[in-house]
Design a protein around this motif. Structure first.
Motif, PDB file in Angstrom:
ATOM      1  N   HIS A   1      17.367 -16.811  67.024  1.00  0.00           N
ATOM      2  CA  HIS A   1      18.106 -15.736  66.526  1.00  0.00           C
ATOM      3  C   HIS A   1      19.213 -15.254  67.487  1.00  0.00           C
ATOM      4  CE1 HIS A   1      15.805 -15.497  62.944  1.00  0.00           C
ATOM      5  NE2 HIS A   1      14.837 -15.348  63.644  1.00  0.00           N
ATOM      6  N   GLY A   2      20.325 -14.696  67.158  1.00  0.00           N
ATOM      7  CA  GLY A   2      21.407 -14.035  68.057  1.00  0.00           C
ATOM      8  C   GLY A   2      22.126 -15.455  68.704  1.00  0.00           C
ATOM      9  N   ALA A   3      22.656 -14.730  69.922  1.00  0.00           N
ATOM     10  CA  ALA A   3      23.444 -16.053  70.647  1.00  0.00           C
ATOM     11  C   ALA A   3      22.606 -17.150  71.001  1.00  0.00           C
ATOM     12  CB  ALA A   3      23.665 -15.147  71.982  1.00  0.00           C
ATOM     13  N   PRO A   4      21.389 -17.108  71.353  1.00  0.00           N
ATOM     14  CA  PRO A   4      20.498 -18.639  71.514  1.00  0.00           C
ATOM     15  C   PRO A   4      20.402 -19.331  70.199  1.00  0.00           C
ATOM     16  CG  PRO A   4      19.433 -16.618  72.606  1.00  0.00           C
ATOM     17  CD  PRO A   4      20.586 -15.894  71.833  1.00  0.00           C
ATOM     18  N   GLY A   5      20.475 -18.764  69.296  1.00  0.00           N
ATOM     19  CA  GLY A   5      20.362 -19.498  67.931  1.00  0.00           C
ATOM     20  C   GLY A   5      21.636 -20.133  67.735  1.00  0.00           C
ATOM     21  N   SER A   6      22.883 -19.271  68.019  1.00  0.00           N
ATOM     22  CA  SER A   6      24.284 -19.770  67.755  1.00  0.00           C
ATOM     23  C   SER A   6      24.430 -20.982  68.710  1.00  0.00           C
ATOM     24  CB  SER A   6      25.127 -18.679  68.022  1.00  0.00           C
ATOM     25  OG  SER A   6      25.260 -17.592  67.032  1.00  0.00           O
ATOM     26  N   VAL A   7      23.936 -20.943  69.989  1.00  0.00           N
ATOM     27  CA  VAL A   7      24.129 -22.013  70.796  1.00  0.00           C
ATOM     28  C   VAL A   7      23.417 -23.356  70.620  1.00  0.00           C
ATOM     29  CG1 VAL A   7      24.078 -22.698  73.244  1.00  0.00           C
ATOM     30  CG2 VAL A   7      24.952 -20.293  72.792  1.00  0.00           C
ATOM     31  N   ALA A   8      21.945 -22.930  70.274  1.00  0.00           N
ATOM     32  CA  ALA A   8      21.166 -24.155  69.769  1.00  0.00           C
ATOM     33  C   ALA A   8      21.484 -24.922  68.646  1.00  0.00           C
ATOM     34  CB  ALA A   8      19.843 -23.583  69.917  1.00  0.00           C
ATOM     35  N   LEU A   9      21.572 -24.261  67.734  1.00  0.00           N
ATOM     36  CA  LEU A   9      22.112 -24.759  66.417  1.00  0.00           C
ATOM     37  C   LEU A   9      23.384 -25.054  66.367  1.00  0.00           C
ATOM     38  CD1 LEU A   9      20.571 -22.124  63.911  1.00  0.00           C
ATOM     39  CD2 LEU A   9      19.912 -24.592  63.986  1.00  0.00           C
ATOM     40  N   GLY A  10      24.327 -24.736  67.123  1.00  0.00           N
ATOM     41  CA  GLY A  10      25.948 -25.128  67.376  1.00  0.00           C
ATOM     42  C   GLY A  10      25.842 -26.478  67.948  1.00  0.00           C
ATOM     43  N   ILE A  59      28.771 -39.955  56.937  1.00  0.00           N
ATOM     44  CA  ILE A  59      28.663 -39.281  55.932  1.00  0.00           C
ATOM     45  C   ILE A  59      27.345 -38.384  56.042  1.00  0.00           C
ATOM     46  CG2 ILE A  59      28.338 -38.672  53.324  1.00  0.00           C
ATOM     47  CD1 ILE A  59      30.220 -41.104  52.830  1.00  0.00           C
ATOM     48  N   ALA A  60      26.228 -38.966  56.385  1.00  0.00           N
ATOM     49  CA  ALA A  60      24.921 -38.460  56.556  1.00  0.00           C
ATOM     50  C   ALA A  60      25.019 -37.422  57.833  1.00  0.00           C
ATOM     51  CB  ALA A  60      23.878 -39.376  56.812  1.00  0.00           C
ATOM     52  N   HIS A  61      25.529 -37.863  58.890  1.00  0.00           N
ATOM     53  CA  HIS A  61      25.700 -36.978  60.142  1.00  0.00           C
ATOM     54  C   HIS A  61      26.516 -35.743  59.682  1.00  0.00           C
ATOM     55  CE1 HIS A  61      23.648 -38.644  63.683  1.00  0.00           C
ATOM     56  NE2 HIS A  61      23.840 -39.797  62.907  1.00  0.00           N
ATOM     57  N   SER A  62      27.634 -35.993  58.971  1.00  0.00           N
ATOM     58  CA  SER A  62      28.713 -34.895  58.686  1.00  0.00           C
ATOM     59  C   SER A  62      27.997 -33.900  57.848  1.00  0.00           C
ATOM     60  CB  SER A  62      29.979 -35.396  58.034  1.00  0.00           C
ATOM     61  OG  SER A  62      30.276 -36.474  58.685  1.00  0.00           O
ATOM     62  N   LEU A  63      26.901 -34.238  56.791  1.00  0.00           N
ATOM     63  CA  LEU A  63      26.577 -33.434  56.009  1.00  0.00           C
ATOM     64  C   LEU A  63      25.272 -32.496  57.039  1.00  0.00           C
ATOM     65  CD1 LEU A  63      25.924 -35.414  52.898  1.00  0.00           C
ATOM     66  CD2 LEU A  63      27.583 -33.379  53.101  1.00  0.00           C
ATOM     67  N   VAL A  64      24.437 -33.348  57.800  1.00  0.00           N
ATOM     68  CA  VAL A  64      23.471 -32.359  58.734  1.00  0.00           C
ATOM     69  C   VAL A  64      24.307 -31.504  59.562  1.00  0.00           C
ATOM     70  CG1 VAL A  64      21.963 -32.848  60.150  1.00  0.00           C
ATOM     71  CG2 VAL A  64      21.801 -34.005  58.023  1.00  0.00           C
ATOM     72  N   GLY A  65      25.426 -32.080  60.098  1.00  0.00           N
ATOM     73  CA  GLY A  65      26.177 -31.120  60.968  1.00  0.00           C
ATOM     74  C   GLY A  65      26.497 -30.020  60.532  1.00  0.00           C
ATOM     75  N   GLN A  66      27.223 -29.898  58.997  1.00  0.00           N
ATOM     76  CA  GLN A  66      27.800 -29.116  58.366  1.00  0.00           C
ATOM     77  C   GLN A  66      26.586 -27.741  58.242  1.00  0.00           C
ATOM     78  OE1 GLN A  66      30.879 -28.695  57.792  1.00  0.00           O
ATOM     79  NE2 GLN A  66      30.933 -26.895  56.866  1.00  0.00           N
ATOM     80  N   LEU A  67      25.458 -28.273  57.632  1.00  0.00           N
ATOM     81  CA  LEU A  67      24.451 -27.262  57.501  1.00  0.00           C
ATOM     82  C   LEU A  67      24.213 -26.603  58.744  1.00  0.00           C
ATOM     83  CD1 LEU A  67      22.117 -26.154  55.846  1.00  0.00           C
ATOM     84  CD2 LEU A  67      20.949 -28.181  56.203  1.00  0.00           C
ATOM     85  N   LEU A  68      23.933 -27.323  59.866  1.00  0.00           N
ATOM     86  CA  LEU A  68      23.519 -26.851  61.143  1.00  0.00           C
ATOM     87  C   LEU A  68      24.445 -25.871  61.768  1.00  0.00           C
ATOM     88  CD1 LEU A  68      22.189 -29.897  62.941  1.00  0.00           C
ATOM     89  CD2 LEU A  68      20.796 -27.879  62.273  1.00  0.00           C
ATOM     90  N   LEU A  69      26.027 -26.196  61.519  1.00  0.00           N
ATOM     91  CA  LEU A  69      26.938 -25.254  61.788  1.00  0.00           C
ATOM     92  C   LEU A  69      26.898 -23.835  61.110  1.00  0.00           C
ATOM     93  CD1 LEU A  69      29.714 -24.674  63.373  1.00  0.00           C
ATOM     94  CD2 LEU A  69      30.796 -26.058  61.783  1.00  0.00           C
ATOM     95  N   GLY A  70      26.663 -23.888  59.651  1.00  0.00           N
ATOM     96  CA  GLY A  70      26.555 -22.734  58.981  1.00  0.00           C
ATOM     97  C   GLY A  70      25.312 -21.982  59.495  1.00  0.00           C
TER      98      GLY A  70
END
Length: 294
Positions: A155-164, A200-211
């Motif tokens: 959660h917080g900044a570590p979550g933003s950085v890791a998931l980003g 396409i597959a990488h883009s969809l997973v990347g979109q979920l992770l970015l959200g």
């Protein structure tokens, strides 16, 4: 090559900047997801602002795809990071974001790095890739998804950085797939290429992770981490596998530009402040004015 590649690159930067801003507004108004589940994307799609942001992202993706046909991958991927500067400018003007001096200085460093890469990059078509590269991209997708299931607990900044960062690896892999795919000249070969479906597959997973990353608080940190993770592996693969080129005698400038860009985006993961806590209320009004009426 004519000027079309550079025009595509410039328009791509603006499109990605708007995409980051609009998606940030939407995720700040959506209940936080605590698992790597695609239901988040479905909930986000209920917001017209998010759909508009995805529209800009798709436009940016198409422009990046066209730019990668002739421009080196290290240049295009690093220039995606310049969209963060566009996001910051629009965030300040429209959502009243407050950027600390350190963040402003890092945005200036980012602009310098991109300018150096533009001067050093030599346009050239991509080399074709074999089955081994395609298998590597597929394995990367599985590995990123597995790491995402662990990173979503942060959660917080570590979550933003890791998931980003994981989102960036996905988008970087999609970029690697798109560089040789952009050189395919027939629709039959394009539609039957395994690289298209890996993209396409990488883009969809990347979109979920970015959200998920944006939900943790700081759009700047999430996008900066994403851009850094997308740029580094893609740059090396582009140079050593896909045949990207640098003008003779400008290798030092390319290295300086890439390091400056990387330092800027990594610095923003450290110094970026959470925007949602002081912009959400204002964002509601702005997002409705940005979104098209039904």
């Amino acid at each position: 090559m004519g000027s079309s590649g550079w025009l595509f690159l410039t328009a791509m930067i603006v499109a990605y900047g708007m995409a980051n801003l609009l998606q940030s507004v939407a995720v700040s108004r959506t209940r936080q997801e605590k698992s790597l589940h695609p239901s988040l994307l479905l909930r986000l799609c209920e917001h017209r602002t998010y759909l508009l942001g995805v529209g800009f992202q798709m436009l940016g993706f198409v422009l990046a795809f066209l730019a990668r046909r002739d421009l080196p991958l290290f240049l295009v991927q690093a220039s995606v990071a310049a969209g963060l500067g566009v996001t910051a400018v629009f965030g300040v003007l429209m959502l009243k974001w407050r950027l600390p001096p350190a963040e402003l200085a890092l945005l200036g460093l980012l602009c310098f790095g991109i300018a150096a890469l533009v001067i050093a990059a030599r346009p050239a078509p991509s080399r074709p890739v074999g089955a081994l590269t395609e298998i590597g991209i597929a394995v990367a997708l599985v590995a990123i998804a597995a790491l995402g299931r662990l990173a979503v607990r942060l959660h917080g900044a570590p979550g933003s950085v890791a998931l980003g960062s994981l989102a960036g690896l996905c988008f970087g892999a999609a970029a690697v797939a798109s560089r040789p795919l952009a050189s395919v000249h027939t629709w039959e070969r394009f539609l039957t290429a395994p690289l298209l479906y890996l993209l396409i597959a990488h883009s969809l997973v990347g979109q979920l992770l970015l959200g998920l990353a944006m939900q943790r608080g700081s759009t700047t940190a999430a996008v900066a981490a994403m851009d850094a993770a997308a740029a580094v592996p893609a740059a090396f693969i582009g140079l050593f596998v896909l045949g990207d080129e640098i003008w003779p005698g400008r290798q030092w400038l390319a290295a300086l530009g890439f390091l400056a860009t990387l330092a800027a985006v990594l610095g923003m993961t450290r110094y970026a402040t959470p925007q949602h806590r002081h912009s959400v209320q204002h964002a509601r009004g702005v997002s409705e004015s940005l979104a098209p009426s039904r």
